[in-house]
Design an enzyme around this catalytic site. Structure first.
Site, PDB file in Angstrom:
ATOM      1  N   ARG A   1       0.983  -1.006   0.152  1.00  0.00           N
ATOM      2  CA  ARG A   1      -0.105   0.055   0.066  1.00  0.00           C
ATOM      3  C   ARG A   1       0.775   1.292  -0.072  1.00  0.00           C
ATOM      4  O   ARG A   1       1.938   1.155   0.563  1.00  0.00           O
ATOM      5  CB  ARG A   1      -1.006  -0.066   1.085  1.00  0.00           C
ATOM      6  CG  ARG A   1      -2.098  -1.251   1.411  1.00  0.00           C
ATOM      7  CD  ARG A   1      -2.744  -1.045   2.726  1.00  0.00           C
ATOM      8  NE  ARG A   1      -3.599  -1.838   2.760  1.00  0.00           N
ATOM      9  CZ  ARG A   1      -3.564  -3.085   3.238  1.00  0.00           C
ATOM     10  NH1 ARG A   1      -2.347  -3.462   3.698  1.00  0.00           N
ATOM     11  NH2 ARG A   1      -4.532  -4.034   3.149  1.00  0.00           N
ATOM     12  N   LYS A  39      -2.134  -2.868   7.415  1.00  0.00           N
ATOM     13  CA  LYS A  39      -3.367  -2.461   7.740  1.00  0.00           C
ATOM     14  C   LYS A  39      -4.175  -3.615   8.298  1.00  0.00           C
ATOM     15  O   LYS A  39      -4.360  -4.575   7.717  1.00  0.00           O
ATOM     16  CB  LYS A  39      -4.197  -1.771   6.480  1.00  0.00           C
ATOM     17  CG  LYS A  39      -5.675  -1.251   6.682  1.00  0.00           C
ATOM     18  CD  LYS A  39      -6.058  -0.638   5.397  1.00  0.00           C
ATOM     19  CE  LYS A  39      -7.467  -0.378   5.485  1.00  0.00           C
ATOM     20  NZ  LYS A  39      -8.237   0.170   4.572  1.00  0.00           N
ATOM     21  N   HIS A  45      -3.109   3.327  -5.888  1.00  0.00           N
ATOM     22  CA  HIS A  45      -3.860   2.068  -5.493  1.00  0.00           C
ATOM     23  C   HIS A  45      -4.098   1.047  -6.512  1.00  0.00           C
ATOM     24  O   HIS A  45      -4.087  -0.060  -6.318  1.00  0.00           O
ATOM     25  CB  HIS A  45      -5.211   2.557  -4.759  1.00  0.00           C
ATOM     26  CG  HIS A  45      -5.718   1.420  -3.819  1.00  0.00           C
ATOM     27  ND1 HIS A  45      -5.364   1.032  -2.781  1.00  0.00           N
ATOM     28  CD2 HIS A  45      -6.766   0.726  -3.892  1.00  0.00           C
ATOM     29  CE1 HIS A  45      -5.882  -0.082  -2.325  1.00  0.00           C
ATOM     30  NE2 HIS A  45      -6.957  -0.274  -3.015  1.00  0.00           N
ATOM     31  N   ARG A  84      -1.462  -1.263  -7.010  1.00  0.00           N
ATOM     32  CA  ARG A  84      -1.625  -2.641  -6.089  1.00  0.00           C
ATOM     33  C   ARG A  84      -2.608  -3.758  -6.709  1.00  0.00           C
ATOM     34  O   ARG A  84      -2.386  -4.683  -6.796  1.00  0.00           O
ATOM     35  CB  ARG A  84      -1.950  -2.065  -4.711  1.00  0.00           C
ATOM     36  CG  ARG A  84      -2.380  -3.068  -3.689  1.00  0.00           C
ATOM     37  CD  ARG A  84      -2.808  -2.398  -2.526  1.00  0.00           C
ATOM     38  NE  ARG A  84      -3.512  -3.143  -1.475  1.00  0.00           N
ATOM     39  CZ  ARG A  84      -2.710  -4.018  -0.487  1.00  0.00           C
ATOM     40  NH1 ARG A  84      -1.922  -4.391  -0.533  1.00  0.00           N
ATOM     41  NH2 ARG A  84      -4.052  -4.565   0.182  1.00  0.00           N
ATOM     42  N   HIS A 104      -4.543  -9.010   3.216  1.00  0.00           N
ATOM     43  CA  HIS A 104      -5.909  -8.973   3.545  1.00  0.00           C
ATOM     44  C   HIS A 104      -6.492  -9.652   4.862  1.00  0.00           C
ATOM     45  O   HIS A 104      -5.885 -10.838   5.026  1.00  0.00           O
ATOM     46  CB  HIS A 104      -6.661  -9.457   2.496  1.00  0.00           C
ATOM     47  CG  HIS A 104      -6.731  -8.658   1.122  1.00  0.00           C
ATOM     48  ND1 HIS A 104      -6.799  -9.237   0.104  1.00  0.00           N
ATOM     49  CD2 HIS A 104      -6.469  -7.338   0.978  1.00  0.00           C
ATOM     50  CE1 HIS A 104      -6.792  -8.120  -0.787  1.00  0.00           C
ATOM     51  NE2 HIS A 104      -6.595  -7.041  -0.401  1.00  0.00           N
ATOM     52  N   TYR A 137      -9.897 -10.284  -7.166  1.00  0.00           N
ATOM     53  CA  TYR A 137      -8.805 -10.827  -8.043  1.00  0.00           C
ATOM     54  C   TYR A 137      -9.173 -12.196  -9.012  1.00  0.00           C
ATOM     55  O   TYR A 137      -8.747 -12.082  -9.815  1.00  0.00           O
ATOM     56  CB  TYR A 137      -7.300 -10.858  -7.588  1.00  0.00           C
ATOM     57  CG  TYR A 137      -7.230  -9.548  -6.912  1.00  0.00           C
ATOM     58  CD1 TYR A 137      -6.993  -8.414  -7.434  1.00  0.00           C
ATOM     59  CD2 TYR A 137      -7.190  -9.428  -5.420  1.00  0.00           C
ATOM     60  CE1 TYR A 137      -6.817  -7.225  -6.872  1.00  0.00           C
ATOM     61  CE2 TYR A 137      -6.878  -8.204  -4.783  1.00  0.00           C
ATOM     62  CZ  TYR A 137      -7.011  -7.042  -5.477  1.00  0.00           C
ATOM     63  OH  TYR A 137      -6.612  -6.013  -5.036  1.00  0.00           O
TER      64      TYR A 137
END
Length: 356
Positions: free
Chosen positions: A204, A228, A307, A310, A332, A341
């Site tokens: 990120r 995150k 973003h 990514r 994630h 994806y």
């Protein structure tokens, strides 16, 4: 606390005095569960709503700071519909952005009506108009994937082309602009390194900004970052990057001191030279976003953002790996997020075949 969180917490503290007193109470309640970055976005959403209330005459006060709880209680569902129309027409917000702003307001109203209490232990807000509002669920992987079509780098070849464009071809578009040429020559190695790192790891932008020199293990090709949503937000986790990422970082680090003359105490990997200063400082998230936007527009992909780099990496990575490896690489919390994806892969493979 990492650099981005510290900066956003400071910005949040500066913004709160200009908002009603109950917003600061809400923020203090949420700080244990939400990041300063998220709460800073909430505060901006609140300010937009409160300014709209003042403009529409829904508050007797002339300033956002003086808006009263009783004025929130007096709002009707018609008022909220008018605000939704304002977001759609006057502010030209996307559907996703509009729903996020409404979700922020629902969170504030829920806190005031269900959690916060006055001195008599009664709710601060006696009537919650936002409870009547149904927000659309926009987290569908298929819906998100559809929105991303044509806005990411479609395959490994296009990823290589974009990185090459930054390092070699962009100069052809600014050859008649001496000032742009100067800044490009100073920063192109750094810019290529940042973009290549993201496209070879899925980091990120906040994780890139936070990188310190000691966070890089170039032998193992690992970057240690605050992830995150981690169960322990103060623990850095290792994220692998590719050989191309390693080579780009080495090229940049070889020139880092000569180009930016940082203080010996400056630990940031990626630096910028502020206008009028002669010592490099840690680059900001906004600067990286603007940098990627500049190259993307020149490359012919104006919708490509930092973003979406990514997303580009993740789609390419998912083709070669399974969902669990992709989930871990991207950081994630759940495979539900990574399902995006799987939706993107079929179209990406079709485009790759067509390009061949």
């Amino acid at each position: 606390m990492n650099v981005i969180k510290a900066q956003d917490l400071k910005l949040l503290e500066c913004r709160l005095p200009s908002l009603p007193w109950f917003v600061e109470q809400f923020v203090q309640h949420k700080l244990a569960d939400l990041s300063p970055s998220t709460l800073l976005e909430y505060s901006r959403d609140f300010e937009i709503f409160f300014r709209w209330m003042v403009h529409e005459g829904l508050s007797r006060s002339q300033s956002v700071q003086e808006i009263a709880l009783s004025e929130l209680e007096a709002l009707t569902i018609g008022n909220i519909d008018s605000f939704k129309l304002h977001l759609q027409i006057r502010s030209s917000n996307s559907l996703t952005t509009r729903e996020r702003k409404l979700a922020s307001l629902k969170s504030l109203f829920h806190y005031l009506s269900q959690i916060a209490e006055d001195e008599h232990r009664y709710p601060l807000l006696k009537r919650n108009v936002m409870a009547k509002l149904r927000t659309q669920r926009l987290s569908s992987a298929a819906l998100t994937a559809a929105r991303l079509q044509g806005k990411i780098l479609e395959d490994d070849l296009e990823i290589q082309e974009f990185c090459s464009f930054i390092e070699r071809d962009y100069i052809g578009q600014i050859v008649d602009n001496p000032q742009a040429l100067h800044y490009y020559e100073v920063n192109k190695t750094r810019d290529a390194s940042i973009v290549t790192l993201i496209l070879s790891s899925g980091l990120r932008v906040s994780e890139v900004v936070n990188l310190n020199l000691e966070d890089l293990d170039l032998t193992k090709k690992i970057a240690y970052v605050y992830r995150k949503g981690s169960e322990d937000p103060d623990l850095k986790q290792g994220v692998y990057f590719s050989e191309s990422g390693k080579e780009a970082i080495l090229r940049y680090l070889h020139r880092r001191e000569a180009l930016y003359s940082p203080q010996r105490s400056e630990k940031a990997v990626f630096l910028t030279l502020p206008r009028g200063e002669n010592q490099g400082k840690r680059i900001s998230k906004r600067a990286i976003q603007q940098m990627v936007g500049k190259y993307a527009k020149a490359f012919g992909k104006p919708m490509l953002s930092v973003h979406k780099l990514r997303h580009s990496f993740a789609t390419s990575y998912y083709i070669k790996n399974d969902i669990y490896k992709t989930q871990r690489q991207l950081g994630h919390a759940s495979t539900e997020t990574t399902q995006l994806y799987a939706q993107l892969t079929d179209k990406t493979m079709e485009n790759a075949i067509n390009r061949l």
